[in-house]
Structures are given as structure tokens and as C-alpha cells.
Design an enzyme around this catalytic site. Structure first.
Site, PDB file in Angstrom:
ATOM      1  N   GLY A   1       0.782  -1.228   0.000  1.00  0.00           N
ATOM      2  CA  GLY A   1       0.000   0.000   0.000  1.00  0.00           C
ATOM      3  C   GLY A   1       0.813   1.276   0.000  1.00  0.00           C
ATOM      4  N   GLN A   2       2.143   1.171  -0.187  1.00  0.00           N
ATOM      5  CA  GLN A   2       2.933   2.405  -0.251  1.00  0.00           C
ATOM      6  C   GLN A   2       2.632   3.129  -1.561  1.00  0.00           C
ATOM      7  OE1 GLN A   2       7.242   2.059   0.122  1.00  0.00           O
ATOM      8  NE2 GLN A   2       7.465   4.268   0.443  1.00  0.00           N
TER       9      GLN A   2
ATOM     10  N   HIS B   1       7.608   7.466   5.197  1.00  0.00           N
ATOM     11  CA  HIS B   1       6.748   8.165   6.152  1.00  0.00           C
ATOM     12  C   HIS B   1       6.224   7.150   7.152  1.00  0.00           C
ATOM     13  CE1 HIS B   1       4.572   6.980   2.520  1.00  0.00           C
ATOM     14  NE2 HIS B   1       3.564   6.674   3.312  1.00  0.00           N
TER      15      HIS B   1
HETATM   16  P1  AMP Z   1       1.157   5.253   1.935  1.00  0.00           P
HETATM   17  O1  AMP Z   1      -0.071   4.691   1.279  1.00  0.00           O
HETATM   18  O2  AMP Z   1       1.683   4.438   3.086  1.00  0.00           O
HETATM   19  O3  AMP Z   1       2.242   5.576   0.910  1.00  0.00           O
HETATM   20  O4  AMP Z   1       0.717   6.613   2.595  1.00  0.00           O
HETATM   21  C1  AMP Z   1       0.606   7.817   1.907  1.00  0.00           C
HETATM   22  C2  AMP Z   1      -0.317   8.663   2.711  1.00  0.00           C
HETATM   23  O5  AMP Z   1      -0.150  10.019   2.307  1.00  0.00           O
HETATM   24  C3  AMP Z   1      -1.800   8.339   2.536  1.00  0.00           C
HETATM   25  O6  AMP Z   1      -2.348   7.977   3.804  1.00  0.00           O
HETATM   26  C4  AMP Z   1      -2.392   9.625   1.980  1.00  0.00           C
HETATM   27  O7  AMP Z   1      -3.692   9.889   2.481  1.00  0.00           O
HETATM   28  C5  AMP Z   1      -1.385  10.669   2.433  1.00  0.00           C
HETATM   29  N1  AMP Z   1      -1.309  11.862   1.625  1.00  0.00           N
HETATM   30  C6  AMP Z   1      -1.269  11.954   0.264  1.00  0.00           C
HETATM   31  N2  AMP Z   1      -1.165  13.238  -0.128  1.00  0.00           N
HETATM   32  C7  AMP Z   1      -1.130  13.984   1.024  1.00  0.00           C
HETATM   33  C8  AMP Z   1      -1.033  15.389   1.283  1.00  0.00           C
HETATM   34  N3  AMP Z   1      -0.940  16.307   0.303  1.00  0.00           N
HETATM   35  N4  AMP Z   1      -1.035  15.790   2.582  1.00  0.00           N
HETATM   36  C9  AMP Z   1      -1.143  14.887   3.582  1.00  0.00           C
HETATM   37  N5  AMP Z   1      -1.231  13.555   3.393  1.00  0.00           N
HETATM   38  C10 AMP Z   1      -1.225  13.106   2.131  1.00  0.00           C
END
Ligand code: AMP
Ligand code: ZN
Length: 114
Positions: free
Chosen positions: A93-94, A100
Site C-alpha cells: 500500500g505504499q 513516512h
Molecule cells: P502510503 O499509502 O503508506 O504511501 O501513505 C501515503 C499517505 O499520504 C496516505 O495515507 C495519503 O492519504 C497521504 N497523503 C497523500 N497526499 C497527502 C497530502 N498532500 N497531505 C497529507 N497527506 C497526504
């Protein structure tokens, strides 16, 4: 990295609700929260995954974890318990390839996760 969303949050080119900053990290609220507390903690430097960050700068990975715990304390979820998630790779799910740590808390969290 100029085309990285989270590098743009670090530089201020993309807005975010920043809740905490340290010398090496920035913490901001997830735009699509999955729990009452859902904060992302990132290193200011671009590293794609947790493993690559660990290999490049183990101290910075430790700073991410310390900051994540402090976010949980500040949000009032540290005592009840919170989850720290480091999705690695597309199948897990990345979606953003700037490492992060998700800090999730404020509700019961199922185990195992989906
Ligand atoms: P992952 O799926 O582990 O790569 O997590 C990426 C996360 O980034 C997801 O939970 C998204 O909702 C979050 N995300 C994407 N764009 C933004 C943004 N502009 N500001 C804050 N969070 C974000
Ligand atoms: Zn980046």
C-alpha cells in the site's frame, strides 16, 4: 527530489497541517485520515523506504520513531496505545515513495491489519 510530494511539503511548496517539527523531521496530518489521530512523520531528506533510510542514516530513522512517539503523546493517544506503520512497496500500500511513518490512534485498531 523535485517531483516528490513529501519533499514539496518539507520545502513548503505544498501546504500541509504541520503538527510538529524537529531538526531532521516534519510531522503533518494525513489528508485522508483513517483514525481520529492520523499523522505522518517524515525525514526532511528524501529516502524512498524505511530500509533505505536505515541503511543511509540509522540515527535519522530513530529520530522519526522518537518524533512519532512525541506526536502520540501530544495527541493524547500514547497511553491508550497507537500504531506506527511503515508501508514498504506497492503491494503493502505504499503510494508515496518518500518514507513516512503513519501514527494511528484514538480508536481500537484491528490485528492483523488488512
Ligand atoms: P502510503 O499509502 O503508506 O504511501 O501513505 C501515503 C499517505 O499520504 C496516505 O495515507 C495519503 O492519504 C497521504 N497523503 C497523500 N497526499 C497527502 C497530502 N498532500 N497531505 C497529507 N497527506 C497526504
Ligand atoms: Zn521526497
Amino acid at each position: 527530489m523535485t517531483d516528490c510530494l513529501f519533499c514539496k511539503i518539507v520545502s513548503g511548496d505544498v501546504p500541509a497541517e504541520i503538527v510538529r517539527e524537529s531538526a531532521g523531521t516534519v510531522a503533518f496530518r494525513d489528508i485522508n485520515p483513517q483514525a481520529p489521530t492520523h499523522v505522518l512523520v517524515i525525514p526532511r531528506e528524501h529516502h524512498p523506504t524505511a530500509a533505505e533510510l536505515a541503511a543511509a542514516d540509522a540515527g535519522l530513522l530513530a529520530e522519526v520513531v522518537r518524533e512519532a512517539h512525541q506526536v502520540a503523546v501530544d495527541e493524547g493517544v500514547a497511553d491508550g496505545g497507537y500504531r506506527l506503520v511503515l508501508n514498504t512497496g506497492a503491494q503493502a500500500g505504499q503510494t508515496v515513495f518518500h518514507v513516512h511513518a503513519h501514527v494511528l490512534g484514538g480508536r481500537g485498531l484491528n490485528w492483523p491489519p488488512g
